[in-house]
Write a protein that holds these residues in place. Structure first.
Motif, short mmCIF file in Angstrom:
data_model
loop_
_atom_site.label_atom_id
_atom_site.label_comp_id
_atom_site.label_asym_id
_atom_site.label_seq_id
_atom_site.Cartn_x
_atom_site.Cartn_y
_atom_site.Cartn_z
N ARG A 76 -5.40 24.24 7.03
CA ARG A 76 -5.34 23.82 5.63
C ARG A 76 -5.59 22.32 5.58
N TYR A 77 -6.10 21.88 4.44
CA TYR A 77 -6.25 20.45 4.24
C TYR A 77 -5.01 19.91 3.55
N GLN A 78 -4.37 18.94 4.16
CA GLN A 78 -3.31 18.20 3.51
C GLN A 78 -3.99 17.01 2.84
N VAL A 79 -3.97 16.99 1.52
CA VAL A 79 -4.68 15.93 0.81
C VAL A 79 -3.68 14.90 0.32
N TYR A 80 -4.00 13.65 0.55
CA TYR A 80 -3.17 12.59 0.01
C TYR A 80 -4.03 11.42 -0.43
N MET A 81 -3.42 10.56 -1.19
CA MET A 81 -4.13 9.41 -1.74
C MET A 81 -3.41 8.15 -1.27
N THR A 82 -4.16 7.15 -0.95
CA THR A 82 -3.53 5.85 -0.68
C THR A 82 -4.03 4.87 -1.71
N SER B 85 0.88 -1.16 0.00
CA SER B 85 0.00 0.00 0.00
C SER B 85 0.92 1.21 0.00
N ASP B 86 0.53 2.18 -0.76
CA ASP B 86 1.40 3.33 -0.94
C ASP B 86 0.60 4.60 -0.71
N ARG B 87 1.31 5.67 -0.53
CA ARG B 87 0.68 6.94 -0.22
C ARG B 87 1.31 8.03 -1.08
#
Ligand code: ZN
Ligand code: ZN
Length: 138
Positions: free
Chosen positions: A30-36, A9-11
């Motif tokens: 602020r929103y820190q947006v990331y995807m996994t 699994s990666d981010r």
């Protein structure tokens, strides 16, 4: 012949968006947006990605939201620059471990006292450490 493959699994960081007034603590953040995502690699080369999920974490109190995947994709492609509240689903309300002052009122300590000797404590004691009587809650 051997195949070397792995599932990880990666981010991936997408960026930070805001400022917004945080729905959890009321401060500017602020929103820190990331995807996994899950990734199957063969000979260390990623060949398949699936299970993408987008998350937004607030910088003020580290509240974690799951972000609507369509909105996440638009943010990633730069088609959208703001996150609307209806695109977020709260997963974890932040700030509880740091004990921020704003939270004090929700989190009143329970004061226990001893009816026999008057000993008071905010610890989670059942019995008075001085005289052994059962403590009562105030
Ligand atoms: Zn916050
Ligand atoms: Zn006592």
């Amino acid at each position: 012949m051997f195949f070397i493959f792995g599932v990880n699994s990666d981010r991936k960081e997408i960026g930070s968006f805001g400022p917004v007034i945080c729905g959890c603590c009321g401060r500017y953040g602020r929103y820190q947006v990331y995807m996994t995502y899950m990734c199957l690699s063969l000979f260390f080369i990623p060949v398949l990605k699936w299970g993408r999920k987008y998350y937004a974490e607030t910088s003020c109190c580290q509240s974690l939201y799951e972000l609507d995947p369509q909105a996440g994709r638009r943010l990633q492609r730069g088609e959208q620059t703001e996150i609307r509240p209806e695109e977020l689903a709260l997963i974890r309300r932040g700030g509880s471990s740091s004990g921020n002052a704003w939270q004090g009122w929700t989190d009143q300590p329970v004061v226990r006292y001893c009816p026999a000797c008057g000993y008071e404590t905010e610890e989670d004691f059942e019995y008075c450490p001085r005289c052994g009587r059962k403590l009562e809650k105030r």
